[in-house]
Design an enzyme around this catalytic site. Structure first.
Site, mmCIF file in Angstrom:
data_model
loop_
_atom_site.group_PDB
_atom_site.id
_atom_site.type_symbol
_atom_site.label_atom_id
_atom_site.label_comp_id
_atom_site.label_asym_id
_atom_site.label_seq_id
_atom_site.Cartn_x
_atom_site.Cartn_y
_atom_site.Cartn_z
ATOM 1 C CG ASN A 1 -8.472 20.168 19.157
ATOM 2 O OD1 ASN A 1 -7.587 20.518 18.425
ATOM 3 N ND2 ASN A 1 -8.136 19.128 20.212
ATOM 4 N N PRO B 1 -3.591 26.258 8.823
ATOM 5 C CG PRO B 1 -5.196 27.758 8.815
ATOM 6 C CD PRO B 1 -3.760 27.305 8.302
ATOM 7 C CD GLU C 1 -0.666 17.387 21.092
ATOM 8 O OE1 GLU C 1 -1.051 16.274 21.328
ATOM 9 O OE2 GLU C 1 -1.357 18.186 20.896
ATOM 10 C CB CYS D 1 -4.869 15.028 22.339
ATOM 11 S SG CYS D 1 -4.042 16.883 22.593
ATOM 12 C CD GLU E 1 3.638 21.910 20.119
ATOM 13 O OE1 GLU E 1 3.920 22.353 18.805
ATOM 14 O OE2 GLU E 1 2.823 21.397 20.612
#
Length: 489
Positions: free
Chosen positions: A162, A186, A261, A295, A469
């Site tokens: 995303n 990826p 995450e 998210c 992060e």
């Protein structure tokens, strides 16, 4: 040059092979896979499909390079990141088109992501020279305490589809700054942005052996052997909570440092004293950024009863004015979802809510024609037991649930296993502080609909993740702390 010719040129310029420590080569199996344009369903290109042998070759190079990379001058590591930042910004237009082609979001949003992604490189270029330690006298005066911080070591970075550029730079930036070698895997849907990023980093001077990029259609098959190999010392993952749980279990045998995450189910709370214009504008940002495929996207809109109807009406008016179409076309606000599976999930959530008594104020249907489009949707009077209130939507759907008291709003907001971000709109300072303290989430947007910032710590609590992060603490995820006891001097 026509638009179609320009798009083809941009795709053609991206390397299509695997990157092993800066060396481009075909996958050892010779396999490739197709990259699709979600706006049309057409194939953009084919890229190398990495397998276990490619993964082990990348780990071999990462492990071999780690000792010399760890000793690389911090200033030089920072300068590499700074040059990469400048290259990203210089190529922002083409990189944005590339991202839109493989992911679907409008080009204007893709340009915003490139700028956001580049900021992680600029931020961590400055943090590279600020890795500190300490020297102190022991309380009894008999010895000296030296504390130093050193790179964790070879790191596996797994990123989602995303935000294909920003999620890469958010992990690569601190890893480079700290002196860790990396393997980036990826998402299968969006490998082109990651491959373009690897090319830029090596152009910026990243030494051979430091970074590998491995697109693959078999993520578990590729990463499993890496996680079992003792030479790997760190895993950073952004993606769904179920996959995150599985990766944590796999990381246990080698006791890997993990950063997770994971998913979210963000509540968006609007109190009756809120600035309603600001609340609606913030809701549009929090819901429709990235077509709702984030998210951090607002998932549940809890609006105090006195303003719920007016808020819903205004939000529906704003969402009705959004133009849906292929992201590379002018003035498009809403692109396609990533694939048909995602669109089918969104439709099932809307249907479930409607069957339980929710009213479809706007949208509630798929787009016509090619591509994986779904109309912006507003649902009102949504029952609290609807699936849409329990499941991360990942689409342009805003369910509005009325509430009466602050206590009720807080209880409903926290009634989830997730805890990534919450949003609160109120003009009452004391209430704002109460909610910020009591909401069970790692981040809170107070009278603002976007919280992400490279200078701030990003991360969640509960099942939304581990670690942070970005911000000053972002580099800590890639550093170990070593204590040296020194006899009294």
């Amino acid at each position: 040059m026509t638009t179609i010719e320009r798009e083809a040129r941009i795709v053609e310029q991206v390397p299509k092979q695997v990157c092993i420590g800066g060396h481009w080569r075909d996958a050892q199996s010779g396999a490739t896979f197709k990259v699709e344009d979600p706006a049309t369903g057409s194939v953009l290109c084919e890229v190398a499909d990495a397998g276990v042998a490619d993964g082990m070759a990348a780990l071999e190079m990462a492990a071999a390079t780690q000792p010399t990379w760890a000793e690389y001058p911090p200033r030089e590591r920072g300068e590499i990141l700074r040059r990469a930042y400048e290259l990203l910004m210089h190529r922002q237009e083409d990189l944005a088109v590339l991202m839109t082609l493989e992911m679907g979001k409008p080009v204007a949003e893709s340009k915003g992501e490139i700028a956001y992604a580049a900021e992680f490189f600029r931020w961590f270029s400055e943090e590279a020279v600020r890795i500190d330690g300490s020297y102190s006298v022991a309380p009894n005066g008999q010895s000296r305490l030296l504390v130093m911080r050193q790179p964790v070591g070879p790191s596996l970075l797994i990123t989602p589809w995303n935000f294909p550029m920003a999620m890469g730079t958010r992990k690569i930036g601190p890893a480079i700054a700290a002196g860790c070698t990396m393997i980036l895997k990826p998402a299968q849907q969006t490998p082109l942005s990651a491959l373009a990023l690897a090319d830029i980093l090596h152009e910026a001077g990243l030494p051979e052996g430091v970074l590998s990029v491995l697109p693959t259609t078999d993520a578990a098959g590729l990463t499993g052997p890496l996680l079992r190999d003792g030479r790997l010392r760190k895993l950073s993952f952004t993606g769904s909570t179920p996959v995150g749980r599985a990766l944590i279990k796999q990381s246990a045998d080698q006791v890997l440092r993990t950063s997770m995450e994971l998913g979210g189910n963000a509540p968006f709370l609007v109190f009756d004293d809120a600035d309603l214009d600001a609340a609606v504008a913030g809701a549009l940002q929090a819901k429709m950024r990235n077509i709702g495929e984030a998210c951090t996207a607002a998932n549940r809109f809890y609006v105090q009863s006195g303003v719920a109807e007016e808020f819903s009406r205004r939000l529906a008016e704003r969402m009705a004015g959004l133009r849906m179409g292929r992201g590379t076309e002018p003035d498009v606000d809403v692109g396609p979802l990533i694939d048909d599976k995602a669109r089918t999930k969104v439709q099932s959530l809307v249907d479930d809510a409607a069957n339980r008594g929710a009213r479809v104020l706007l949208g509630g249907k798929r787009g016509d024609g090619a591509g994986y489009f779904y109309h912006p949707t507003v649902l009102t009077d949504v029952p609290k037991d609807s699936e849409v209130c329990r499941t991360e939507i990942f689409g342009p759907v805003a369910p509005v649930i009325p509430f009466d008291t602050e206590e009720e709003a807080l209880a409903e907001a926290n009634r989830t296993e997730f805890g990534l971000v919450s949003y609160v709109y109120t003009e009452n300072l004391r209430r704002a502080l109460r909610m910020a303290e009591k909401l069970e989430s790692g981040m809170v947007g107070l009278n603002q609909g976007i919280v992400s910032n490279p200078a701030a710590p990003f991360g969640g609590v509960k099942h939304s993740g581990l670690g942070r992060e970005g911000g000053r603490v972002g580099i800590d995820e890639y550093l170990e702390t070593k204590y040296v006891g020194i006899a009294g001097v």
